[in-house]
Design a protein around this motif. Sequence first.
Motif, PDB file in Angstrom:
ATOM      1  N   THR A  46      -9.397  12.440 -16.548  1.00 20.04           N
ATOM      2  CA  THR A  46     -10.830  12.317 -16.840  1.00 20.04           C
ATOM      3  C   THR A  46     -11.273  10.859 -16.743  1.00 20.04           C
ATOM      4  OG1 THR A  46     -10.417  12.117 -19.220  1.00 20.04           O
ATOM      5  CG2 THR A  46     -10.822  14.330 -18.366  1.00 20.04           C
ATOM      6  N   LEU A  47     -12.492  10.688 -16.236  1.00 22.26           N
ATOM      7  CA  LEU A  47     -13.104   9.366 -16.101  1.00 22.26           C
ATOM      8  C   LEU A  47     -14.547   9.452 -16.571  1.00 22.26           C
ATOM      9  CD1 LEU A  47     -11.835   8.577 -12.481  1.00 22.26           C
ATOM     10  CD2 LEU A  47     -10.887   7.649 -14.604  1.00 22.26           C
ATOM     11  N   SER A  48     -15.061   8.384 -17.144  1.00 20.86           N
ATOM     12  CA  SER A  48     -16.456   8.318 -17.573  1.00 20.86           C
ATOM     13  C   SER A  48     -17.086   7.078 -16.930  1.00 20.86           C
ATOM     14  CB  SER A  48     -16.564   8.231 -19.097  1.00 20.86           C
ATOM     15  OG  SER A  48     -16.024   9.402 -19.700  1.00 20.86           O
ATOM     16  N   ILE A  49     -18.242   7.282 -16.259  1.00 19.91           N
ATOM     17  CA  ILE A  49     -18.884   6.176 -15.557  1.00 19.91           C
ATOM     18  C   ILE A  49     -20.396   6.252 -15.729  1.00 19.91           C
ATOM     19  CG2 ILE A  49     -17.062   6.063 -13.799  1.00 19.91           C
ATOM     20  CD1 ILE A  49     -19.040   7.494 -11.888  1.00 19.91           C
ATOM     21  N   ALA A  56     -19.480   2.106  -9.185  1.00 19.61           N
ATOM     22  CA  ALA A  56     -18.643   2.822 -10.164  1.00 19.61           C
ATOM     23  C   ALA A  56     -18.245   4.193  -9.631  1.00 19.61           C
ATOM     24  CB  ALA A  56     -19.387   2.958 -11.482  1.00 19.61           C
ATOM     25  N   ILE A  57     -19.163   4.837  -8.947  1.00 22.76           N
ATOM     26  CA  ILE A  57     -18.848   6.148  -8.356  1.00 22.76           C
ATOM     27  C   ILE A  57     -17.742   5.997  -7.323  1.00 22.76           C
ATOM     28  CG2 ILE A  57     -19.763   8.038  -6.947  1.00 22.76           C
ATOM     29  CD1 ILE A  57     -22.512   7.488  -8.240  1.00 22.76           C
ATOM     30  N   HIS A  58     -17.855   4.960  -6.486  1.00 23.72           N
ATOM     31  CA  HIS A  58     -16.853   4.730  -5.442  1.00 23.72           C
ATOM     32  C   HIS A  58     -15.477   4.463  -6.057  1.00 23.72           C
ATOM     33  CE1 HIS A  58     -15.245   3.495  -1.568  1.00 23.72           C
ATOM     34  NE2 HIS A  58     -14.788   2.387  -2.138  1.00 23.72           N
ATOM     35  N   ARG A  59     -15.430   3.630  -7.072  1.00 28.95           N
ATOM     36  CA  ARG A  59     -14.152   3.317  -7.713  1.00 28.95           C
ATOM     37  C   ARG A  59     -13.542   4.547  -8.374  1.00 28.95           C
ATOM     38  NH1 ARG A  59     -17.187  -1.242  -9.334  1.00 28.95           N
ATOM     39  NH2 ARG A  59     -17.468  -0.326 -11.431  1.00 28.95           N
ATOM     40  N   ALA A  60     -14.385   5.377  -8.975  1.00 27.34           N
ATOM     41  CA  ALA A  60     -13.881   6.591  -9.638  1.00 27.34           C
ATOM     42  C   ALA A  60     -13.259   7.549  -8.629  1.00 27.34           C
ATOM     43  CB  ALA A  60     -15.015   7.279 -10.391  1.00 27.34           C
ATOM     44  N   ILE A  61     -13.875   7.666  -7.454  1.00 32.77           N
ATOM     45  CA  ILE A  61     -13.322   8.549  -6.419  1.00 32.77           C
ATOM     46  C   ILE A  61     -11.959   8.029  -5.953  1.00 32.77           C
ATOM     47  CG2 ILE A  61     -13.657   9.402  -4.066  1.00 32.77           C
ATOM     48  CD1 ILE A  61     -16.677   9.410  -4.630  1.00 32.77           C
ATOM     49  N   ILE A  73     -15.030  13.582 -13.339  1.00 33.45           N
ATOM     50  CA  ILE A  73     -15.748  12.314 -13.419  1.00 33.45           C
ATOM     51  C   ILE A  73     -17.042  12.567 -14.180  1.00 33.45           C
ATOM     52  CG2 ILE A  73     -16.790  10.405 -12.142  1.00 33.45           C
ATOM     53  CD1 ILE A  73     -14.907  11.024  -9.825  1.00 33.45           C
ATOM     54  N   GLY A  74     -17.087  12.141 -15.432  1.00 37.25           N
ATOM     55  CA  GLY A  74     -18.294  12.294 -16.244  1.00 37.25           C
ATOM     56  C   GLY A  74     -19.297  11.206 -15.879  1.00 37.25           C
ATOM     57  N   CYS A  75     -20.415  11.582 -15.306  1.00 36.01           N
ATOM     58  CA  CYS A  75     -21.429  10.637 -14.824  1.00 36.01           C
ATOM     59  C   CYS A  75     -22.607  10.636 -15.797  1.00 36.01           C
ATOM     60  CB  CYS A  75     -21.900  11.013 -13.427  1.00 36.01           C
ATOM     61  SG  CYS A  75     -20.573  11.153 -12.205  1.00 36.01           S
ATOM     62  N   ARG A  76     -22.668   9.616 -16.621  1.00 34.78           N
ATOM     63  CA  ARG A  76     -23.770   9.523 -17.573  1.00 34.78           C
ATOM     64  C   ARG A  76     -25.033   9.118 -16.823  1.00 34.78           C
ATOM     65  NH1 ARG A  76     -25.359  11.939 -22.030  1.00 34.78           N
ATOM     66  NH2 ARG A  76     -26.721  10.631 -23.294  1.00 34.78           N
TER      67      ARG A  76
END
Length: 502
Positions: A46-49, A56-61, A73-76
Amino acid sequence: MSLAGHWRLHQLIVFWDDNGVTIDGPVSLSQSDDIIQRFKASGWNTLSIDGHDFSAIHRAIECAHKACQPTLIGCRTRIGYGSPNKMGSCHVHGSPLGAQETQAVRKALSWPWEEPFFVPESLLIDWKYFTHRSFTLRNAWRARLSQQSPQIQARFYDALNSSLLNQETIEQLKLQRSEYEKTRPWISTRSASGAVLAGIFPHTRLLTGSADLKDSTCTAPEHWNPYRPFLHYGIREHAMAAVMNGIAAHGGFIPCGGTFLVFSDYLRPALRLSALMGVKVIYIMTHDSIGLGEDGPTHQPIEHLVSLRAIPNLTVLRPGDSIEVVECWEIALKVNGPVVLCLSRQPLPYFRNEGGKGNQCEEGAYPLVSVQVPKVNIWASGSEVSLALAVAENLREGYDISSQVYSVPWLMYWLKRYPEPWSVFPAQLQVSIEAASPLGWYQVTGPGGLNIGMERFGASGSCSALFETFGFSVSTITSTIVKKIQENTRGNPPIPPSGLER
């Protein structure tokens, strides 16, 4: 979610738009659990960004690609981002902003263009670049495929073809049919289906599984393991159907899953999507009537057959003996789109007396009795076909009433061919027999018809006791038909029994 974590589907990435809003208002109105912790507990990475931060989206992917588990990927985010008066509220969830607020959004986001749905040239250039890149990659892949041997290319394209009726499968179906014609077995249609499935499995691309009911649905003989894995979905009917939709949409395999017919309620949304998408999924649904016995009314389907038959683009088949099982499997392998095979738990007698006529189930319905001018037409499906034949014999020998019996394994196709069967196949009385809701059969029997079915929930007891209790016995149905004929011919002398009464 749980199944993906258990299977460690590391190529699965889910973006969760964590905007804190539902249609009715804030999420806090009805929910307070920690979604991130729920996924972690199910074995997910799990990741929260910040969902508005492209970097941040690119790094999470990139991080998700390195994980050995599925990733959430939790996108606030703030719903309606840029709207000064509606951002972050439910008022922007499903309603248009309106002209005044749209102008305010343009101003807040420094958007200089006034035209609606306008795409700036700079974005078009980027979009065309990615389109060109995708075409280049695909063309390179096609070139590699074209360099393979004709045999490999044929195998590849065959895997993408939803038809499963190759020559080996056809021969195996013929062998199974021949075996049943010789032995005339008195077996449940689920057992007959299991034998058919075991025989054809090595020659097909079927990928089978069940929702914790592999033995009850006869979907997983042990000797299948060398070919491809059996999918244990656990007690997850909806997840099973959803996964099967994904497998079918991807191509390469034809998914086949087993559960009880009454549990179609649990998987209906995904099954409906099977029909909506037109994907090739085969559902094996056993324990298809009150005949399942002691499990009682919670497990005995009543309204399920008619509700499944009402779904567009869904083929619903209910065979009545071992030969019909073979024929219905042939249909299931041949037709486009999803198929439901409704099968009995209780053993059923063999009733097909004539071979060599091809697949009669493909007709939707077909006659079983040699009679020129029947006084009564009896229409039945599944486990009630043999009962209908016994009733016809009792009417003939006990009351000198000639009857034709039609087996109707594919009701909706029959009604497509003959929207008013009662007018095409005339008789003094049209009767339907099915141990389920009679809805749908009124179209078969027409005005003045007699529809024998279940209009209440079942009960716990043996199969024979339940059929007797709910009126599915030769004597009860015979008496009901005779009474109905007498009512229709009021003024004529009653029909006397000629000696045989069961």
